[in-house]
Design a protein around this motif. Sequence first.
Motif, PDB file in Angstrom:
ATOM      1  N   HIS A   1      -3.557   5.041 -11.212  1.00 45.56           N
ATOM      2  CA  HIS A   1      -2.941   3.757 -10.894  1.00 45.56           C
ATOM      3  C   HIS A   1      -3.173   3.366  -9.439  1.00 45.56           C
ATOM      4  CE1 HIS A   1      -0.781   4.592 -14.679  1.00 45.56           C
ATOM      5  NE2 HIS A   1      -0.648   3.275 -14.763  1.00 45.56           N
ATOM      6  N   GLN A   2      -3.287   4.363  -8.549  1.00 49.18           N
ATOM      7  CA  GLN A   2      -3.610   4.058  -7.155  1.00 49.18           C
ATOM      8  C   GLN A   2      -4.962   3.366  -7.063  1.00 49.18           C
ATOM      9  OE1 GLN A   2      -3.398   7.519  -4.625  1.00 49.18           O
ATOM     10  NE2 GLN A   2      -1.284   8.012  -5.237  1.00 49.18           N
ATOM     11  N   ARG A   3      -5.962   3.946  -7.736  1.00 44.74           N
ATOM     12  CA  ARG A   3      -7.301   3.352  -7.677  1.00 44.74           C
ATOM     13  C   ARG A   3      -7.317   1.969  -8.303  1.00 44.74           C
ATOM     14  NH1 ARG A   3     -13.078   5.545 -10.212  1.00 44.74           N
ATOM     15  NH2 ARG A   3     -14.153   3.555  -9.910  1.00 44.74           N
TER      16      ARG A   3
ATOM     17  N   HIS B   1      -9.883   5.790  -2.305  1.00 46.35           N
ATOM     18  CA  HIS B   1      -9.563   5.412  -3.681  1.00 46.35           C
ATOM     19  C   HIS B   1     -10.537   4.408  -4.280  1.00 46.35           C
ATOM     20  CE1 HIS B   1      -5.703   6.941  -2.059  1.00 46.35           C
ATOM     21  NE2 HIS B   1      -5.473   7.325  -3.305  1.00 46.35           N
TER      22      HIS B   1
ATOM     23  N   ARG C   1       0.834  -1.202   0.000  1.00 48.45           N
ATOM     24  CA  ARG C   1       0.000   0.000   0.000  1.00 48.45           C
ATOM     25  C   ARG C   1       0.874   1.259   0.000  1.00 48.45           C
ATOM     26  NH1 ARG C   1      -5.286   0.852   1.362  1.00 48.45           N
ATOM     27  NH2 ARG C   1      -5.505  -1.154   0.278  1.00 48.45           N
TER      28      ARG C   1
ATOM     29  N   VAL D   1       2.013   1.724  -3.493  1.00 49.27           N
ATOM     30  CA  VAL D   1       0.926   2.138  -4.384  1.00 49.27           C
ATOM     31  C   VAL D   1       0.617   3.624  -4.218  1.00 49.27           C
ATOM     32  CG1 VAL D   1      -1.561   1.906  -4.754  1.00 49.27           C
ATOM     33  CG2 VAL D   1      -0.138  -0.133  -4.622  1.00 49.27           C
ATOM     34  N   LEU D   2       0.684   4.118  -2.998  1.00 45.95           N
ATOM     35  CA  LEU D   2       0.353   5.517  -2.745  1.00 45.95           C
ATOM     36  C   LEU D   2       1.359   6.484  -3.355  1.00 45.95           C
ATOM     37  CD1 LEU D   2      -0.877   5.317   0.966  1.00 45.95           C
ATOM     38  CD2 LEU D   2      -2.245   5.503  -1.119  1.00 45.95           C
TER      39      LEU D   2
ATOM     40  N   THR E   1      -7.288   5.124   3.386  1.00 46.74           N
ATOM     41  CA  THR E   1      -6.703   5.073   2.045  1.00 46.74           C
ATOM     42  C   THR E   1      -7.495   4.156   1.115  1.00 46.74           C
ATOM     43  OG1 THR E   1      -5.200   3.312   2.791  1.00 46.74           O
ATOM     44  CG2 THR E   1      -4.379   5.566   2.888  1.00 46.74           C
TER      45      THR E   1
ATOM     46  N   LEU F   1       2.140   6.220  -6.523  1.00 47.60           N
ATOM     47  CA  LEU F   1       1.767   6.284  -7.927  1.00 47.60           C
ATOM     48  C   LEU F   1       0.794   7.429  -8.172  1.00 47.60           C
ATOM     49  CD1 LEU F   1       1.195   2.447  -8.500  1.00 47.60           C
ATOM     50  CD2 LEU F   1       3.290   3.759  -8.965  1.00 47.60           C
ATOM     51  N   ASP F   2       0.446   7.653  -9.455  1.00 52.12           N
ATOM     52  CA  ASP F   2      -0.549   8.672  -9.790  1.00 52.12           C
ATOM     53  C   ASP F   2      -1.936   8.172  -9.396  1.00 52.12           C
ATOM     54  OD1 ASP F   2      -1.986   7.506 -12.434  1.00 52.12           O
ATOM     55  OD2 ASP F   2       0.152   7.008 -12.459  1.00 52.12           O
ATOM     56  N   PRO F   3      -2.929   9.077  -9.236  1.00 50.68           N
ATOM     57  CA  PRO F   3      -4.259   8.689  -8.722  1.00 50.68           C
ATOM     58  C   PRO F   3      -4.926   7.559  -9.498  1.00 50.68           C
ATOM     59  CG  PRO F   3      -4.027  11.073  -8.716  1.00 50.68           C
ATOM     60  CD  PRO F   3      -2.807  10.535  -9.403  1.00 50.68           C
TER      61      PRO F   3
ATOM     62  N   ILE G   1      -5.598  -0.566  -5.862  1.00 47.18           N
ATOM     63  CA  ILE G   1      -6.337  -0.817  -4.625  1.00 47.18           C
ATOM     64  C   ILE G   1      -7.655  -1.517  -4.903  1.00 47.18           C
ATOM     65  CG2 ILE G   1      -7.455   0.293  -2.641  1.00 47.18           C
ATOM     66  CD1 ILE G   1      -5.326   2.466  -2.783  1.00 47.18           C
TER      67      ILE G   1
END
Length: 316
Positions: free
Chosen positions: A84-86, A186, A74, A77-78, A182, A80-82, A89
């Motif tokens: 790719h984050q979504r 996302h 996690r 992942v955080l 988090t 990365l850009d929004p 997750i």
Amino acid sequence: MNSPSNALPESGPGSATPATESAVIDRRYSTRPMYWSVRRELWENRSIYIAPLIVAAFEVIGFAISTIGLAERRRAVLLLDPAHQRAAIEQPYDLAAMMMIFIAFIVGVFYCLDALHGERRDRSILFWKSLPVSDLTTVLSKATIPLVVLPLVAFAIIVCVQVIMVLETGVVLIFHGMSPATTWAHVPVFQNWLVLLYGLVAIALWHAPIYGWLLLISGWARRATFLWAVLPLIAIQIFEKITFGTQHFANMVKDRLMGFAPDAFDFRGQSTPCIDSLAQLTPGRYLSTLGLWLGLVFAAAFIAAAVRMRRYRGPL
């Protein structure tokens, strides 16, 4: 002596007419054959909900094992850009939903193959035909299982599984000093559930002719219902390929299995289909699709033929 609540009004001036009394009795002792026919299917075919529950248990256990090292993943992942984050997750929640949808389809296929054949095989059809329930009601109640009941069961189980997954994730993140928010930040959980419900309805309508065909084969075949349902489709594809060198029928079958999404959703030209907002749901375009209505017409024809088969077919 009859109690006042059970006594019928006596004839006389101002009393109820025989027609009124009959209507009262009919309402009081209504048997609701469709309701009880669906209940009968649930009683006799526990795999309708047991199989999805077993898969759900494996999903929960598997996800619990996968939470080992979740905190480190996690944190990565955080960074990365929004987008790719979504995607990262949300991935396990989407996989759990897709697996359950696939299992619901498999359960629906094998249920339909045995729905009419099973009662002929064990000769219980003689008992059920002795009841005041029409063949139309019986077949429609069986068609209701894959078209209505299984999508609702799948939806309820997916929601429960995803809630448990969120709780498991929150516990692990809190234990490692991270905020469980988090996940909520996302993954639009409630929006995804609306998309899921809409998708299940779209899939059920798109697969209606498949279930209708399987019910027809279940009422017609004396044995090996799966082979009788599949082999004619394969034979037509082979005949077309050898004779004309084309594969239109194969493409039609493939489209009937998986072709609902382009009309039900607006993927906005994305190479990887993704639903970012409810604006991407296109029920109007989906309901105006010719393929959908042709499929529903064939489904109605198959079900009507299955009703006739049950009316004239006896036990095996």
